[in-house]
Design a protein around this motif. Structure first.
Motif, PDB file in Angstrom:
ATOM      1  N   GLN A  56       0.975  -1.239  -0.221  1.00 37.85           N
ATOM      2  CA  GLN A  56       0.038  -0.266  -0.042  1.00 37.85           C
ATOM      3  C   GLN A  56       0.883   1.205  -0.215  1.00 37.85           C
ATOM      4  N   ILE A  57       2.247   1.453   0.549  1.00 39.13           N
ATOM      5  CA  ILE A  57       3.085   2.509   0.793  1.00 39.13           C
ATOM      6  C   ILE A  57       3.376   2.806  -0.563  1.00 39.13           C
ATOM      7  N   ASP A  58       3.878   1.336  -1.277  1.00 42.29           N
ATOM      8  CA  ASP A  58       4.593   1.564  -2.988  1.00 42.29           C
ATOM      9  C   ASP A  58       3.556   1.769  -3.360  1.00 42.29           C
ATOM     10  N   SER A  59       2.442   1.430  -3.308  1.00 41.06           N
ATOM     11  CA  SER A  59       1.109   2.154  -4.678  1.00 41.06           C
ATOM     12  C   SER A  59       1.092   3.424  -4.121  1.00 41.06           C
ATOM     13  N   LEU A  60       0.693   4.392  -3.162  1.00 38.66           N
ATOM     14  CA  LEU A  60       0.859   5.441  -2.454  1.00 38.66           C
ATOM     15  C   LEU A  60       1.923   6.261  -3.514  1.00 38.66           C
ATOM     16  N   LYS A  61       3.281   5.419  -3.147  1.00 37.80           N
ATOM     17  CA  LYS A  61       4.333   6.913  -3.714  1.00 37.80           C
ATOM     18  C   LYS A  61       4.441   6.684  -4.785  1.00 37.80           C
ATOM     19  N   PHE A  62       3.709   5.539  -5.771  1.00 39.09           N
ATOM     20  CA  PHE A  62       3.615   5.905  -7.403  1.00 39.09           C
ATOM     21  C   PHE A  62       3.063   6.618  -7.908  1.00 39.09           C
ATOM     22  N   LEU A  63       1.647   6.517  -6.948  1.00 38.76           N
ATOM     23  CA  LEU A  63       0.694   7.447  -7.628  1.00 38.76           C
ATOM     24  C   LEU A  63       0.782   9.075  -6.971  1.00 38.76           C
ATOM     25  N   GLU A  64       2.040   9.590  -6.257  1.00 38.39           N
ATOM     26  CA  GLU A  64       2.661  10.496  -6.087  1.00 38.39           C
ATOM     27  C   GLU A  64       3.315  11.229  -6.847  1.00 38.39           C
ATOM     28  N   ILE A  65       3.960  10.122  -7.077  1.00 39.16           N
ATOM     29  CA  ILE A  65       5.236  10.374  -8.632  1.00 39.16           C
ATOM     30  C   ILE A  65       4.465  10.927  -9.807  1.00 39.16           C
ATOM     31  N   GLU A  66       3.068  10.181 -10.165  1.00 38.43           N
ATOM     32  CA  GLU A  66       2.573  10.226 -11.321  1.00 38.43           C
ATOM     33  C   GLU A  66       1.875  11.979 -10.760  1.00 38.43           C
ATOM     34  N   ASN A  67       1.573  11.969  -9.635  1.00 37.85           N
ATOM     35  CA  ASN A  67       1.348  13.093  -9.944  1.00 37.85           C
ATOM     36  C   ASN A  67       1.754  14.815 -10.139  1.00 37.85           C
ATOM     37  N   ARG A  68       3.076  13.723  -9.554  1.00 41.36           N
ATOM     38  CA  ARG A  68       3.710  15.167  -9.970  1.00 41.36           C
ATOM     39  C   ARG A  68       4.361  15.085 -11.206  1.00 41.36           C
ATOM     40  N   LYS A  69       4.602  14.315 -11.468  1.00 40.22           N
ATOM     41  CA  LYS A  69       4.952  14.716 -13.640  1.00 40.22           C
ATOM     42  C   LYS A  69       3.534  15.682 -14.272  1.00 40.22           C
ATOM     43  N   PRO A  70       4.655  16.303 -15.694  1.00 42.50           N
ATOM     44  CA  PRO A  70       3.460  17.265 -15.780  1.00 42.50           C
ATOM     45  C   PRO A  70       2.445  16.354 -16.514  1.00 42.50           C
ATOM     46  N   LYS A  71       1.101  17.090 -17.176  1.00 38.53           N
ATOM     47  CA  LYS A  71       0.251  16.062 -17.858  1.00 38.53           C
ATOM     48  C   LYS A  71       0.372  16.668 -18.487  1.00 38.53           C
ATOM     49  N   VAL A  72      -0.022  16.063 -20.045  1.00 39.10           N
ATOM     50  CA  VAL A  72      -0.160  16.221 -20.833  1.00 39.10           C
ATOM     51  C   VAL A  72      -2.102  15.874 -21.542  1.00 39.10           C
ATOM     52  N   PHE A  73      -1.741  17.653 -21.899  1.00 43.37           N
ATOM     53  CA  PHE A  73      -3.507  18.099 -22.946  1.00 43.37           C
ATOM     54  C   PHE A  73      -2.707  17.453 -24.002  1.00 43.37           C
ATOM     55  N   PRO A  74      -4.325  17.677 -25.144  1.00 41.54           N
ATOM     56  CA  PRO A  74      -4.130  17.347 -26.379  1.00 41.54           C
ATOM     57  C   PRO A  74      -3.699  18.993 -26.905  1.00 41.54           C
ATOM     58  N   PHE A  75      -3.091  18.804 -28.203  1.00 39.88           N
ATOM     59  CA  PHE A  75      -2.638  20.497 -28.508  1.00 39.88           C
ATOM     60  C   PHE A  75      -2.100  19.890 -29.932  1.00 39.88           C
ATOM     61  N   ASN A  76      -1.649  20.810 -30.612  1.00 39.33           N
ATOM     62  CA  ASN A  76      -1.656  21.077 -32.385  1.00 39.33           C
ATOM     63  C   ASN A  76      -0.238  21.256 -32.465  1.00 39.33           C
ATOM     64  N   PRO A  77       0.262  19.396 -32.624  1.00 36.34           N
ATOM     65  CA  PRO A  77       1.898  19.228 -33.302  1.00 36.34           C
ATOM     66  C   PRO A  77       3.005  20.519 -34.101  1.00 36.34           C
ATOM     67  N   ASN A  78       2.056  21.610 -34.124  1.00 30.16           N
ATOM     68  CA  ASN A  78       2.260  21.850 -35.917  1.00 30.16           C
ATOM     69  C   ASN A  78       3.583  23.408 -34.678  1.00 30.16           C
ATOM     70  N   TYR A  79       2.330  23.520 -33.250  1.00 32.47           N
ATOM     71  CA  TYR A  79       2.841  24.903 -32.829  1.00 32.47           C
ATOM     72  C   TYR A  79       3.596  24.328 -31.873  1.00 32.47           C
ATOM     73  N   ILE A  80       4.592  23.660 -31.230  1.00 34.63           N
ATOM     74  CA  ILE A  80       5.115  22.948 -30.608  1.00 34.63           C
ATOM     75  C   ILE A  80       6.445  23.319 -30.017  1.00 34.63           C
ATOM     76  N   THR A  81       6.804  24.069 -29.004  1.00 37.10           N
ATOM     77  CA  THR A  81       8.229  25.235 -28.615  1.00 37.10           C
ATOM     78  C   THR A  81       9.386  24.197 -28.438  1.00 37.10           C
ATOM     79  N   ASP A  82      10.170  24.626 -28.030  1.00 37.95           N
ATOM     80  CA  ASP A  82      11.425  23.989 -26.999  1.00 37.95           C
ATOM     81  C   ASP A  82      11.521  23.316 -26.161  1.00 37.95           C
ATOM     82  N   TYR A  83      10.601  24.282 -25.123  1.00 41.18           N
ATOM     83  CA  TYR A  83      10.168  23.717 -23.790  1.00 41.18           C
ATOM     84  C   TYR A  83       9.367  22.505 -23.747  1.00 41.18           C
ATOM     85  N   LYS A  84       8.219  22.867 -24.919  1.00 39.98           N
ATOM     86  CA  LYS A  84       7.262  21.488 -25.133  1.00 39.98           C
ATOM     87  C   LYS A  84       7.497  20.376 -25.387  1.00 39.98           C
TER      88      LYS A  84
END
Length: 300
Positions: A56-84
């Motif tokens: 249970q502790i490991d699953s909570l750690k995994f959820l916390e790591i996933e929550n910290r990752k930046p979320k990717v939303f639908p986007f038009n690939p023609n306008y990708i920046t260096d950062y993106k």
């Protein structure tokens, strides 16, 4: 003396209390020094309850790591920046290719085109392409194009099936004039001309030889080759280049008068050709015709 006496002078009950206190202190010290407070039983960390707790502790750690990752939303690939692009896992070269393509005022309209421009790997494309969001009109046009291509393919297949039922063979070296006339654009004259040229060549050895037929357009030749193939290569009678006569050598469909003279002059220089590939040593020899010229020659 009176000063010290006043501090150590007690009555009997006070002395008994002091004595009892000293005894209690001594007993407590002995218990602390000689007592065994260690647990004789070792705790088992492999019990189902403990393992479930760790899981249970490991699953909570995994959820916390996933929550910290930046979320990717639908986007038009023609306008990708260096950062993106870096967030998505693209390298600098891949991002630069996209930006250079966009500077030409062009757009990528599909994930296949995006990969062609950026040259990203298949694994990365599969990872980020679900988030691609193209304009609705592009998606509709793509669907229409796929439907149109599918309809054309079905129509062509249907036409091919009909033609297949009419022709006697799909071998271009055995096809009759009537077989060839089933192709749109081939009439009486062209069908006879193809057969006449095929006879001159002793049979087609390469598909592109069909383009050598006089008056046959490239588009029509492609239609012919879409149905008729070289299934059996012809058996061509070869002549010995070292003993052939001038008149006989001129019968080669790819050798004209000037080339024939050059070949005979070269034979006089070397006395005899050991290999047919020596023809390439002749000055201004048409190398683009070599593979067809040697169909009719051998060096013996």
């Amino acid at each position: 003396m009176n000063f010290f006496k006043s501090h150590f002078w007690y009555h009997k009950s006070q002395r008994n209390g002091i004595f009892f206190l000293l005894i209690s202190i001594i007993i407590l010290q002995l218990v602390i020094v000689f007592g065994n407070f260690s647990s004789e039983e070792n705790s088992d960390v492999n019990t189902p309850q403990v393992l479930a707790f760790h899981k249970q502790i490991d699953s909570l750690k995994f959820l916390e790591i996933e929550n910290r990752k930046p979320k990717v939303f639908p986007f038009n690939p023609n306008y990708i920046t260096d950062y993106k692009g870096e967030q998505l896992g693209m390298c600098i070269e891949e991002i630069d290719r996209l930006l250079a393509f966009r500077k030409t005022k062009k757009f990528v309209n599909s994930k296949e085109e995006f990969q062609k421009v950026t040259k990203i790997s298949d694994s990365l494309l599969n990872k980020i392409s679900p988030y691609f969001k193209f304009p609705d009109w592009i998606v509709k046009n793509s669907q229409k194009k796929q439907y149109s291509n599918s309809s054309v393919a079905k129509k062509n297949q249907s036409s091919f099936n009909k033609l297949k039922n009419k022709i006697t063979t799909t071998d271009i070296n055995k096809a009759t004039a009537e077989d060839l006339k089933t192709v749109y654009g081939i009439g009486e004259k062209l069908s006879e001309r193809i057969i006449k040229y095929r006879t001159k060549l002793q049979g087609f050895s390469f598909d592109y030889q069909l383009n050598e037929v006089w008056g046959l357009e490239k588009e029509v030749a492609e239609k012919v080759l879409a149905i008729f193939k070289i299934i059996e290569k012809p058996t061509i009678k070869k002549v010995n280049v070292n003993t052939v006569s001038f008149k006989e050598l001129l019968k080669n469909p790819y050798i004209d008068y000037n080339l024939c003279i050059k070949i005979f002059n070269y034979k006089d220089e070397v006395a005899e050709l050991q290999e047919i590939s020596q023809l390439k040593n002749i000055t201004n020899f048409p190398l683009d015709l070599y593979d067809r010229i040697v169909l009719y020659l051998v060096a013996e």
